[in-house]
Design a protein around this motif. Structure first.
Motif, PDB file in Angstrom:
ATOM      1  N   GLY A  45       0.882  -1.163   0.000  1.00 17.12           N
ATOM      2  CA  GLY A  45       0.000   0.000   0.000  1.00 17.12           C
ATOM      3  C   GLY A  45       0.919   1.211   0.000  1.00 17.12           C
ATOM      4  N   LEU A  46       0.623   2.178  -0.877  1.00 20.08           N
ATOM      5  CA  LEU A  46       1.531   3.330  -1.024  1.00 20.08           C
ATOM      6  C   LEU A  46       0.766   4.642  -0.920  1.00 20.08           C
ATOM      7  CD1 LEU A  46       3.739   1.861  -3.900  1.00 20.08           C
ATOM      8  CD2 LEU A  46       4.508   2.368  -1.575  1.00 20.08           C
ATOM      9  N   ALA A 105       1.224  -1.155  -4.750  1.00 22.42           N
ATOM     10  CA  ALA A 105      -0.127  -0.647  -4.490  1.00 22.42           C
ATOM     11  C   ALA A 105      -1.051  -1.347  -5.469  1.00 22.42           C
ATOM     12  CB  ALA A 105      -0.187   0.858  -4.660  1.00 22.42           C
ATOM     13  N   THR A 160      -1.062   4.579  -8.790  1.00 20.17           N
ATOM     14  CA  THR A 160      -0.416   4.828  -7.490  1.00 20.17           C
ATOM     15  C   THR A 160       1.020   4.318  -7.490  1.00 20.17           C
ATOM     16  OG1 THR A 160      -2.520   4.730  -6.336  1.00 20.17           O
ATOM     17  CG2 THR A 160      -0.571   4.342  -5.009  1.00 20.17           C
ATOM     18  N   ARG A 206      -6.449 -10.634   3.143  1.00 21.85           N
ATOM     19  CA  ARG A 206      -6.206 -11.213   1.823  1.00 21.85           C
ATOM     20  C   ARG A 206      -4.749 -11.014   1.391  1.00 21.85           C
ATOM     21  NH1 ARG A 206      -5.371  -9.589  -2.719  1.00 21.85           N
ATOM     22  NH2 ARG A 206      -5.818  -7.389  -2.298  1.00 21.85           N
ATOM     23  N   VAL A 207      -4.206  -9.836   1.656  1.00 25.18           N
ATOM     24  CA  VAL A 207      -2.825  -9.545   1.280  1.00 25.18           C
ATOM     25  C   VAL A 207      -1.857 -10.400   2.122  1.00 25.18           C
ATOM     26  CG1 VAL A 207      -1.048  -7.745   1.276  1.00 25.18           C
ATOM     27  CG2 VAL A 207      -3.331  -7.241   0.402  1.00 25.18           C
ATOM     28  N   GLY A 255      -2.744  -0.243  10.608  1.00 26.86           N
ATOM     29  CA  GLY A 255      -4.215  -0.195  10.642  1.00 26.86           C
ATOM     30  C   GLY A 255      -4.759   0.464  11.904  1.00 26.86           C
ATOM     31  N   SER A 256      -5.894   1.149  11.754  1.00 26.45           N
ATOM     32  CA  SER A 256      -6.490   1.894  12.863  1.00 26.45           C
ATOM     33  C   SER A 256      -7.244   0.987  13.833  1.00 26.45           C
ATOM     34  CB  SER A 256      -7.459   2.939  12.309  1.00 26.45           C
ATOM     35  OG  SER A 256      -6.804   3.732  11.359  1.00 26.45           O
ATOM     36  N   PRO A 316       0.322   3.691  14.321  1.00 26.68           N
ATOM     37  CA  PRO A 316       0.795   5.056  14.541  1.00 26.68           C
ATOM     38  C   PRO A 316      -0.406   5.995  14.554  1.00 26.68           C
ATOM     39  CG  PRO A 316       1.526   4.203  12.390  1.00 26.68           C
ATOM     40  CD  PRO A 316       0.584   3.199  12.963  1.00 26.68           C
ATOM     41  N   ALA A 363      -1.291   8.876  13.898  1.00 26.54           N
ATOM     42  CA  ALA A 363      -0.890  10.085  13.182  1.00 26.54           C
ATOM     43  C   ALA A 363      -1.493  10.002  11.803  1.00 26.54           C
ATOM     44  CB  ALA A 363       0.626  10.155  13.071  1.00 26.54           C
ATOM     45  N   THR A 369      -3.872  12.460   8.531  1.00 27.19           N
ATOM     46  CA  THR A 369      -4.606  13.657   8.109  1.00 27.19           C
ATOM     47  C   THR A 369      -5.816  13.160   7.332  1.00 27.19           C
ATOM     48  OG1 THR A 369      -3.682  13.954   5.899  1.00 27.19           O
ATOM     49  CG2 THR A 369      -2.376  14.822   7.725  1.00 27.19           C
ATOM     50  N   SER A 394      -5.328  11.466   1.400  1.00 28.05           N
ATOM     51  CA  SER A 394      -4.850  10.120   1.124  1.00 28.05           C
ATOM     52  C   SER A 394      -4.054  10.098  -0.169  1.00 28.05           C
ATOM     53  CB  SER A 394      -6.013   9.132   1.075  1.00 28.05           C
ATOM     54  OG  SER A 394      -7.088   9.668   0.371  1.00 28.05           O
ATOM     55  N   VAL A 444     -12.831   0.846   9.102  1.00 26.92           N
ATOM     56  CA  VAL A 444     -12.647   1.045  10.546  1.00 26.92           C
ATOM     57  C   VAL A 444     -13.938   0.692  11.280  1.00 26.92           C
ATOM     58  CG1 VAL A 444     -12.386   2.820  12.341  1.00 26.92           C
ATOM     59  CG2 VAL A 444     -10.786   2.757  10.406  1.00 26.92           C
TER      60      VAL A 444
HETATM   61  P1  NAP Z   1      -4.409   5.706   1.609  1.00 22.50           P
HETATM   62  O1  NAP Z   1      -3.614   6.960   1.523  1.00 22.50           O
HETATM   63  O2  NAP Z   1      -5.776   5.678   1.063  1.00 22.50           O
HETATM   64  O3  NAP Z   1      -3.546   4.519   0.951  1.00 22.50           O
HETATM   65  C1  NAP Z   1      -4.018   3.192   0.934  1.00 22.50           C
HETATM   66  C2  NAP Z   1      -3.156   2.356   0.015  1.00 22.50           C
HETATM   67  O4  NAP Z   1      -3.667   1.019   0.046  1.00 22.50           O
HETATM   68  C3  NAP Z   1      -3.162   2.790  -1.439  1.00 22.50           C
HETATM   69  O5  NAP Z   1      -1.867   2.635  -1.970  1.00 22.50           O
HETATM   70  C4  NAP Z   1      -4.115   1.802  -2.101  1.00 22.50           C
HETATM   71  O6  NAP Z   1      -3.753   1.548  -3.451  1.00 22.50           O
HETATM   72  C5  NAP Z   1      -3.870   0.563  -1.299  1.00 22.50           C
HETATM   73  N1  NAP Z   1      -5.042  -0.347  -1.315  1.00 22.50           N
HETATM   74  C6  NAP Z   1      -6.330  -0.013  -1.054  1.00 22.50           C
HETATM   75  N2  NAP Z   1      -7.124  -1.092  -1.127  1.00 22.50           N
HETATM   76  C7  NAP Z   1      -6.327  -2.116  -1.466  1.00 22.50           C
HETATM   77  C8  NAP Z   1      -6.539  -3.476  -1.699  1.00 22.50           C
HETATM   78  N3  NAP Z   1      -7.774  -4.011  -1.593  1.00 22.50           N
HETATM   79  N4  NAP Z   1      -5.480  -4.237  -2.024  1.00 22.50           N
HETATM   80  C9  NAP Z   1      -4.243  -3.696  -2.143  1.00 22.50           C
HETATM   81  N5  NAP Z   1      -3.974  -2.394  -1.939  1.00 22.50           N
HETATM   82  C10 NAP Z   1      -5.002  -1.628  -1.595  1.00 22.50           C
HETATM   83  O7  NAP Z   1      -4.536   5.203   3.134  1.00 22.50           O
HETATM   84  P2  NAP Z   1      -3.705   5.617   4.423  1.00 22.50           P
HETATM   85  O8  NAP Z   1      -4.282   6.870   4.984  1.00 22.50           O
HETATM   86  O9  NAP Z   1      -2.247   5.513   4.135  1.00 22.50           O
HETATM   87  O10 NAP Z   1      -4.197   4.456   5.412  1.00 22.50           O
HETATM   88  C11 NAP Z   1      -3.599   3.192   5.397  1.00 22.50           C
HETATM   89  C12 NAP Z   1      -3.905   2.506   6.714  1.00 22.50           C
HETATM   90  O11 NAP Z   1      -3.431   3.357   7.767  1.00 22.50           O
HETATM   91  C13 NAP Z   1      -5.375   2.222   6.996  1.00 22.50           C
HETATM   92  O12 NAP Z   1      -5.506   0.936   7.528  1.00 22.50           O
HETATM   93  C14 NAP Z   1      -5.739   3.244   8.064  1.00 22.50           C
HETATM   94  O13 NAP Z   1      -6.699   2.715   8.953  1.00 22.50           O
HETATM   95  C15 NAP Z   1      -4.418   3.486   8.763  1.00 22.50           C
HETATM   96  N6  NAP Z   1      -4.242   4.815   9.363  1.00 22.50           N
HETATM   97  C16 NAP Z   1      -4.655   5.923   8.685  1.00 22.50           C
HETATM   98  C17 NAP Z   1      -4.515   7.166   9.261  1.00 22.50           C
HETATM   99  C18 NAP Z   1      -5.006   8.402   8.543  1.00 22.50           C
HETATM  100  O14 NAP Z   1      -5.262   9.435   9.177  1.00 22.50           O
HETATM  101  N7  NAP Z   1      -5.129   8.372   7.236  1.00 22.50           N
HETATM  102  C19 NAP Z   1      -3.908   7.295  10.522  1.00 22.50           C
HETATM  103  C20 NAP Z   1      -3.439   6.147  11.171  1.00 22.50           C
HETATM  104  C21 NAP Z   1      -3.626   4.906  10.574  1.00 22.50           C
HETATM  105  P3  NAP Z   1      -4.450   2.397  -4.650  1.00 22.50           P
HETATM  106  O15 NAP Z   1      -4.046   3.833  -4.440  1.00 22.50           O
HETATM  107  O16 NAP Z   1      -3.835   1.826  -5.856  1.00 22.50           O
HETATM  108  O17 NAP Z   1      -5.914   2.182  -4.516  1.00 22.50           O
END
Ligand code: NAP
Length: 308
Positions: free
Chosen positions: A11-12, A36, A41, A79-80, A98-99, A123, A125, A127, A130, A238
């Motif tokens: 995931g990127l 990703a 992406t 799944r991954v 993951g949250s 973590p 942290a 915003t 995405s 979540v």
């Molecule tokens: P994000 O910016 O939306 O990035 C998610 C990444 O996962 C993207 O590269 C996406 O690829 C990939 N992805 C999505 N669905 C997928 C699937 N079914 N199979 C393979 N790859 C997939 O998300 P993020 O904010 O980094 O969040 C990632 C994790 O961090 C989440 O679990 C979230 O709960 C946790 N988190 C988030 C925050 C926050 O504030 N955002 C804070 C703490 C923790 P594509 O771009 O190609 O779709």
């Protein structure tokens, strides 16, 4: 060996991008690979220099890695994990961002072979943005990273991962998996749901026009809209995966809301005053803990302040 040599980011998006930039900022020298779901992406992450090598599949990206970080929506992790399991190096550490932690432990854990260390992390942290462009190196600075090691996990592997998060700028705390989900629900998940609801209510109130909602939003509503602009996939996952804790907190929230509603109806100003005095003190303690700015209006600048 304390530093990891090869970090694989699965995931990127925001979190993975920030981890990569923080690794580089700290000069750790680790090789970074990643993958990703979409080509767009993967290409963007490479263009931004977030990865040394990008792969079409997670199975390829984890080959040779001594640290694998799942940076995916919670619902995609199981799944991954199944896909990468046969490709994991002996002694590698697998963590995630993951949250929610119980669902990750239960869906990823069973796929993990005995010869790796699976240690869930969160973590605290982020915003509302995405995608790979949303990442920034200082995301973890002075933020908490909650690690939820499972029973029987190798202590030195936990210590090594803890040092990794610390070197990215975070403060680390160990926590029980289920307790984590309750804490996260109080401080993050329920507030997000309430923000989503408030913005939805404003959208539904046809007696207040959309133009009024937008133009006068600085009167408090705007702060809800920032949270309510968060990624729909992430937040759907979540809530689906932290059902019990979120419902418990929302039950408590509803009771408090009724108490405040009653105080307004009956004109109980003392109740309202005491309540708001208590909540103001909580804001003060967050500032004292260095978790937010003391500047008025979150430091947005006086020229933007309107009465609220
Ligand atoms: P994000 O910016 O939306 O990035 C998610 C990444 O996962 C993207 O590269 C996406 O690829 C990939 N992805 C999505 N669905 C997928 C699937 N079914 N199979 C393979 N790859 C997939 O998300 P993020 O904010 O980094 O969040 C990632 C994790 O961090 C989440 O679990 C979230 O709960 C946790 N988190 C988030 C925050 C926050 O504030 N955002 C804070 C703490 C923790 P594509 O771009 O190609 O779709």
């Amino acid at each position: 060996m304390s530093q990891y040599q090869h970090v694989a980011l699965i995931g990127l998006g925001l979190l993975a991008g920030s981890i990569s930039l923080a690794i580089r900022r700290e000069g750790m020298g680790a090789k970074i690979t990643g993958t990703a779901r979409s080509k767009a992406t993967r290409d963007k992450a490479q263009e931004l220099g977030l990865v040394d090598e990008v792969f079409n599949t997670a199975a390829e990206a984890v080959k040779g890695a001594d640290l694998i970080i799942l940076c995916l929506p919670v619902g995609a992790m199981g799944r991954v994990a199944e896909e990468i399991a046969p490709c994991l190096e002996r002694g590698a550490t697998i963590t995630d961002v993951g949250s929610v932690k119980r669902a990750v432990a239960d869906t990823v854990g069973p796929h993990m072979p005995d010869h790796v260390h699976f240690i869930p992390s969160h973590p605290m942290a982020g915003t509302e943005k995405s995608g790979p462009e949303a990442g920034f190196a200082s995301l973890f600075d002075n933020r908490w990273c909650l690690m939820t090691p499972l029973d029987g996990t190798d202590h030195s592997a936990v210590e090594r991962l803890s040092k990794f998060w610390t070197s990215l700028g975070a403060n680390v705390e160990m926590m029980d998996v289920d307790h984590h989900d309750l804490v996260a629900s109080v401080i993050s998940h329920a507030p997000h749901l309430i923000a989503y609801t408030m913005v939805g209510v404003a959208d539904d109130m046809t007696r207040v026009t959309k133009t009024e909602v937008v133009n006068y939003s600085a009167a408090g509503f705007r702060d809800f809209t920032r949270i309510a602009a968060s990624d729909p996939t992430m937040w759907r996952d979540v809530f689906l995966n932290n059902k019990d804790a979120t419902l418990e907190v929302l039950g408590r929230f509803t009771e408090e809301l009724f108490a405040l509603q009653r105080a307004i109806r009956t004109g109980d100003g003392d109740f309202l005053f005491d309540y708001f005095t208590r909540t103001r003190a909580i804001r003060r303690s967050i500032i004292d803990a260095g978790q937010d700015t003391d500047a008025p209006n979150f430091g947005r600048g006086y020229d933007h302040i309107e009465e609220n």
